[in-house]
Design an enzyme around this catalytic site. Structure first.
Site, mmCIF file in Angstrom:
data_model
loop_
_atom_site.group_PDB
_atom_site.id
_atom_site.type_symbol
_atom_site.label_atom_id
_atom_site.label_comp_id
_atom_site.label_asym_id
_atom_site.label_seq_id
_atom_site.Cartn_x
_atom_site.Cartn_y
_atom_site.Cartn_z
ATOM 1 N N ASP A 116 -0.042 40.286 -1.279
ATOM 2 C CA ASP A 116 1.142 40.033 -2.083
ATOM 3 C C ASP A 116 2.153 41.140 -1.787
ATOM 4 O OD1 ASP A 116 2.586 38.837 -4.432
ATOM 5 O OD2 ASP A 116 0.582 38.075 -4.865
ATOM 6 N N ASP A 223 6.537 37.878 -3.492
ATOM 7 C CA ASP A 223 6.813 37.660 -4.909
ATOM 8 C C ASP A 223 8.324 37.527 -5.153
ATOM 9 O OD1 ASP A 223 5.465 37.805 -7.600
ATOM 10 O OD2 ASP A 223 6.946 39.383 -7.864
ATOM 11 N N GLU A 284 7.779 33.167 -2.606
ATOM 12 C CA GLU A 284 7.869 32.489 -3.899
ATOM 13 C C GLU A 284 9.324 32.058 -4.050
ATOM 14 O OE1 GLU A 284 6.417 33.049 -8.504
ATOM 15 O OE2 GLU A 284 7.191 34.775 -7.463
ATOM 16 N N HIS A 358 -1.740 31.683 -10.351
ATOM 17 C CA HIS A 358 -2.043 32.615 -11.453
ATOM 18 C C HIS A 358 -0.979 32.608 -12.549
ATOM 19 C CE1 HIS A 358 0.834 34.644 -8.990
ATOM 20 N NE2 HIS A 358 0.993 35.584 -9.893
ATOM 21 N N ASP A 359 0.105 31.883 -12.344
ATOM 22 C CA ASP A 359 1.164 31.806 -13.353
ATOM 23 C C ASP A 359 1.205 30.448 -14.050
ATOM 24 O OD1 ASP A 359 2.142 34.346 -12.670
ATOM 25 O OD2 ASP A 359 3.443 33.524 -11.103
HETATM 26 C C1 GLC Z 1 5.971 36.318 -9.837
HETATM 27 C C2 GLC Z 1 4.491 36.485 -10.021
HETATM 28 C C3 GLC Z 1 4.215 36.739 -11.464
HETATM 29 C C4 GLC Z 1 4.907 38.004 -11.864
HETATM 30 C C5 GLC Z 1 6.396 37.944 -11.529
HETATM 31 C C6 GLC Z 1 7.006 39.320 -11.576
HETATM 32 O O1 GLC Z 1 6.461 35.201 -10.482
HETATM 33 O O2 GLC Z 1 3.814 35.394 -9.508
HETATM 34 O O3 GLC Z 1 2.849 36.809 -11.745
HETATM 35 O O4 GLC Z 1 4.747 38.238 -13.232
HETATM 36 O O5 GLC Z 1 6.636 37.472 -10.245
HETATM 37 O O6 GLC Z 1 6.521 40.108 -10.524
#
Ligand code: GLC
Ligand code: CA
Length: 606
Positions: A116, A223, A284, A358-359
């Site tokens: 990540d 991310d 992402e 995970h979100d």
């Molecule tokens: C992304 C991650 C998430 C995190 C956010 C801030 O959305 O997947 O888990 O809280 O970024 O880093």
């Protein structure tokens, strides 16, 4: 059974528009959330040694790539998405030697490892941020500092530079008494946004990325990478938006897909990836929908990213108050959003396919049926078949391959996620936009902790995640249903959800139509059956074959809709059932009768 060999995709099959086809075009990625995967030292938190000890399980599943959620040194405000040192492993997870061993073992088993990359922000404990608190330090301009609103005493209520609200509740601005100014944080106040306008910031990030690539990792999941360039006014203004019922405006409108995003991603490609091979990058894609921007960013000619996670299909069950007021999913909305994503990258660029991470809540609880164990298994397989037969690179989130379900928490003190806890207080106690009961229902349906309960390895008290007699309990409660849903049982059962994922992965590896065929939606208006056609392009006549994919997304039987029925037109040959959630004879009978059993999914070779 061990992992299947991925075939080389035949000439004339086109994936993302690059020549030759990239290795990841028929690969499957598995996401690990380290703190919830496997604990080895009894502190109740998963660790790197634990991951290494379970790599044979992943090889057996057949995945090609592992994506590790962050394991860097971090105060763990947001479970590692707040990094204090990019070049160190958090002691909670182990050491750099453990990381090297994980990498070497994964590589020996034929799996790559993607880390990540969290560089929209750092932790407030990162030395860069600590230095930046001094306006005379060379790092002064590495973050987004702004003075209090004119006419207000800095640090007093309402003195924030504007009304932007953070994703995790409260203002997106935090006052720092040392500097006498506010810093921007789209996420928690311990996650200050880095100032990507500053070339020194960018080059420090690229150096760090090169350092990791040189250590032998195989790429990055980036991310919220689409938030790094901000929309600023001509003099650096950050304009306020419309203020909502909770008293904040949306920060993300000013940070999503900003004007310099392409330039930054291209520079990153030049500085880090040019000249390297065998890696994978996935961003992402917060704020990017299935459309021209998705295509542009993932088109190999533009040298930005290999693929993006586009989220439009996971927003369709959010109600008027957003994710905390969920509404039932309509299958036609799922079809529409998936079709947009698939079509956006039909000729150039590439999709990533995912229903879980995970979100997100667990998809089998969200869109499947968990009222009985039989329906849970059926719906988990059907949703898996549905996702994995799309065009793109599939991602599996740990436990998805077991049909793991939502946490089932009923009390706020069971939650650990700062977003869930902060938003509860903001919505229920402060802004009073929702009753406690409704918010608890919202959390039960949508909280990120649903995905973060420990991996269910076996039926022992802590599910084999940590030893039954370990000194510390798991950091978050184990789902009590691990007595019936666990890896040990599923690996041994040829009809399990796990076994079905093995077959899906094998199909991705070996069937060029699954890997690269065109995707065409059928029956867009049917609310229960999701069906589509996969075919290799016409340029390739001798190879031209099609797969018809039909999935009943409901717990009642359903008629095969018009477009699919036309393609089957009466003649059904059981030997052409490529894969089905029911046994092939049953699936053939369903096709012949034009009626699918509950959650029946079929891949049929035309
Ligand atoms: C992304 C991650 C998430 C995190 C956010 C801030 O959305 O997947 O888990 O809280 O970024 O880093
Ligand atoms: Ca541990």
């Amino acid at each position: 059974m061990t992992s299947t060999q991925r075939i080389e995709l035949p000439d004339g099959v086109r994936t993302n528009g690059a020549d030759p086809n990239p290795w990841w075009a028929n690969s499957v990625v598995y996401q690990i959330y380290p703190r919830s995967f496997q604990d080895t030292n009894g502190d109740g938190i998963g660790d790197l040694k634990g991951i290494t000890s379970r790599l044979d399980y992943l090889a057996r599943l057949g995945v090609d790539v592992i994506w590790l959620s962050p394991v860097y040194k971090s105060p763990q405000d947001d479970n590692g998405y707040d990094i204090a040192d990019y070049r160190q492993i958090d002691p909670m997870f182990g050491t750099m030697d453990d990381m090297d061993e994980l990498l070497a073992t994964a590589h020996r088993l034929g799996m790559k490892v993607v880390m990540d990359l969290v560089v929209n922000h750092t932790s407030d404990e990162h030395p860069w941020f600590q230095a930046s608190r001094d306006a005379n330090d060379p790092h002064a301009d590495w973050y987004w500092w702004r003075p209090a609103k004119p006419g207000h005493e800095p640090g007093t209520p309402g003195a924030e530079p504007n009304h932007w609200g953070s994703y995790f509740g409260g203002s997106a601005w935090q006052y720092d008494a040392k500097r006498g100014e506010y810093y921007l944080h789209q996420f928690s106040k311990k996650q200050p946004d880095l100032n990507w306008e500053n070339p020194e910031v960018r080059h420090a990030v690229y150096d760090m990325m090169n350092w990791w690539m040189d250590r032998g990792i195989d790429g990055f999941r980036m991310d919220v990478i689409t938030l790094i360039s901000k929309h600023l006014g001509p003099n650096g203004e950050m304009e306020d938006g419309e203020i909502g019922p909770e008293g904040y405006s949306n920060v993300y409108w000013f940070c999503e897909d900003g004007p310099r995003l392409d330039e930054f991603l291209q520079e990153m490609h030049r500085e880090v990836f040019d000249g390297r091979e065998g890696y994978l990058t996935v961003g992402e894609g917060t704020g990017i929908d299935g459309g021209p921007r998705d295509e542009f960013i993932t088109d190999p000619r533009n040298r930005e990213l290999d693929m993006l996670f586009v989220f439009t299909h996971l927003d369709i069950d959010h109600g008027e108050g957003g994710k905390w007021t969920p509404k039932p999913m309509r299958l036609t909305d799922l079809k529409r959003t998936m079709a947009a994503q698939q079509n956006a990258v039909a000729s150039h660029g590439w999709a990533s396919i995912f229903l879980d991470n995970h979100d997100q809540p667990r998809v089998v609880s969200r869109w499947g049926d968990t009222t009985t164990d039989e329906l849970r298994v059926k719906s988990a397989k059907a949703l898996a078949l549905l996702a994995h037969l799309h065009r793109g690179t599939p991602y599996i989130y740990q436990g998805e391959e077991l049909g793991m379900t939502n946490a089932g928490f009923t009390r706020l003190d069971q939650y650990r996620d700062l977003e869930s806890i902060n938003m509860y207080h903001q919505r229920v106690d402060e802004a009073k936009v929702e009753s406690a009961e409704d918010m608890m229902a919202g959390l039960a349906a949508q909280s990120r902790d649903n995905a973060r309960t420990p991996m269910q390895w076996d039926s022992t008290p802590y599910a084999g995640f940590t030893a039954a007699d370990a000194p510390a309990k798991p950091w978050i409660e184990v789902n009590p249903n691990h007595t019936t849903i666990n890896a040990e049982d599923e690996v041994a059962d040829p009809d399990s959800v796990f076994a079905f994922y093995q077959r899906l992965i094998e199909l991705r590896h070996t069937n060029p139509i699954v890997a690269a065929g065109d995707w065409k939606l059928l029956d867009p208006d049917d609310e229960q059956v999701y069906d589509f056609l996969r075919s290799l392009p016409e340029e390739n006549p001798e190879e031209r074959r099609s797969l018809l994919v039909i999935v009943n997304c409901g717990s009642t039987s359903a008629h095969i809709p018009h477009d699919a029925a036309e393609l089957i037109h009466g003649a059904v040959d059981a030997s052409r059932i490529v894969l089905s959630t029911t046994d092939p004879d049953m699936a053939a009978a369903s096709l012949l009768l034009g009626k699918l059993s509950p959650w029946e999914g079929i891949v049929y070779q035309l």
